[in-house]
Design a protein around this motif. Structure first.
Motif, PDB file in Angstrom:
ATOM      1  N   PHE A  83       0.853  -1.187   0.000  1.00  0.00           N
ATOM      2  CA  PHE A  83       0.000   0.000   0.000  1.00  0.00           C
ATOM      3  C   PHE A  83       0.888   1.236   0.000  1.00  0.00           C
ATOM      4  CE2 PHE A  83      -3.187  -2.974   0.880  1.00  0.00           C
ATOM      5  CZ  PHE A  83      -4.434  -2.393   1.066  1.00  0.00           C
ATOM      6  N   GLU A  84       0.386   2.312  -0.576  1.00  0.00           N
ATOM      7  CA  GLU A  84       1.133   3.564  -0.624  1.00  0.00           C
ATOM      8  C   GLU A  84       0.395   4.639   0.158  1.00  0.00           C
ATOM      9  OE1 GLU A  84       1.808   4.522  -4.729  1.00  0.00           O
ATOM     10  OE2 GLU A  84       3.090   2.769  -5.030  1.00  0.00           O
ATOM     11  N   VAL A  99      -4.092   0.990  -2.137  1.00  0.00           N
ATOM     12  CA  VAL A  99      -3.636   0.260  -3.318  1.00  0.00           C
ATOM     13  C   VAL A  99      -4.787   0.370  -4.304  1.00  0.00           C
ATOM     14  CG1 VAL A  99      -4.418  -2.018  -2.512  1.00  0.00           C
ATOM     15  CG2 VAL A  99      -2.620  -1.862  -4.223  1.00  0.00           C
ATOM     16  N   LYS A 101      -5.946  -0.144  -8.656  1.00  0.00           N
ATOM     17  CA  LYS A 101      -5.661  -0.672  -9.987  1.00  0.00           C
ATOM     18  C   LYS A 101      -6.691  -0.120 -10.962  1.00  0.00           C
ATOM     19  CE  LYS A 101      -2.334  -3.067  -8.320  1.00  0.00           C
ATOM     20  NZ  LYS A 101      -0.988  -2.568  -8.507  1.00  0.00           N
ATOM     21  N   TRP A 110      -3.386  -8.869  -9.031  1.00  0.00           N
ATOM     22  CA  TRP A 110      -2.377  -8.356  -8.101  1.00  0.00           C
ATOM     23  C   TRP A 110      -2.468  -9.091  -6.764  1.00  0.00           C
ATOM     24  CZ3 TRP A 110      -2.731  -5.805  -3.385  1.00  0.00           C
ATOM     25  CH2 TRP A 110      -1.566  -5.194  -2.934  1.00  0.00           C
TER      26      TRP A 110
END
Length: 134
Positions: A83-84, A99, A101, A110
């Motif tokens: 996670f960012e 996270v 997409k 993923w």
């Protein structure tokens, strides 16, 4: 009157509209029993919840809110799950990590990759290991 009829028709059309598609979800998990902590259960639980959300509910963004002094959860979501950081609320001392997409299928792919990395060759796929039905 015509205006009243038109107004009622507009309200009816608004009520009949489908709700917008939900594409994001907040994860909230806790391993309350201290004897069960630090056994990778958090990683497994997060991946299982995310897999269900992405594959069954078409979620393509997951986020968590973690207190800045919760080093174990920060490590779980940032280092283990990738996670960012996307926000920090100083008044709460809380990070928001995410996270995301482009599609729910990309999210499923993923998650399954993360699961196989975590499993390191162990038999079983997501859900099969814990006998959780899809």
């Amino acid at each position: 009157s015509f205006r009243r009829q038109q107004h009622l028709q507009n309200i009816t059309q608004q009520v009949e509209m489908e709700p917008p598609e939900l594409t994001q979800a907040e994860l909230d998990l806790m391993i309350a029993e201290s004897s069960h902590r630090r056994k990778n259960l958090g990683t497994e639980l997060a991946l299982m919840m995310m897999h269900y959300g992405a594959s069954q509910l078409n979620i393509k963004r997951f986020f968590v809110k973690v207190k800045d002094n919760n080093h174990f959860s920060l490590r779980l979501f940032k280092e283990k799950l990738g996670f960012e950081e996307c926000a920090y609320a100083e008044c709460f001392g809380e990070y928001e990590l995410e996270v995301k997409k482009k599609s729910s299928q990309a999210m499923v792919d993923w998650i399954e990759t993360k699961w196989s990395e975590k499993s390191e060759g162990q038999a079983g796929k997501l859900y099969e290991i814990h006998d959780v039905p899809l």
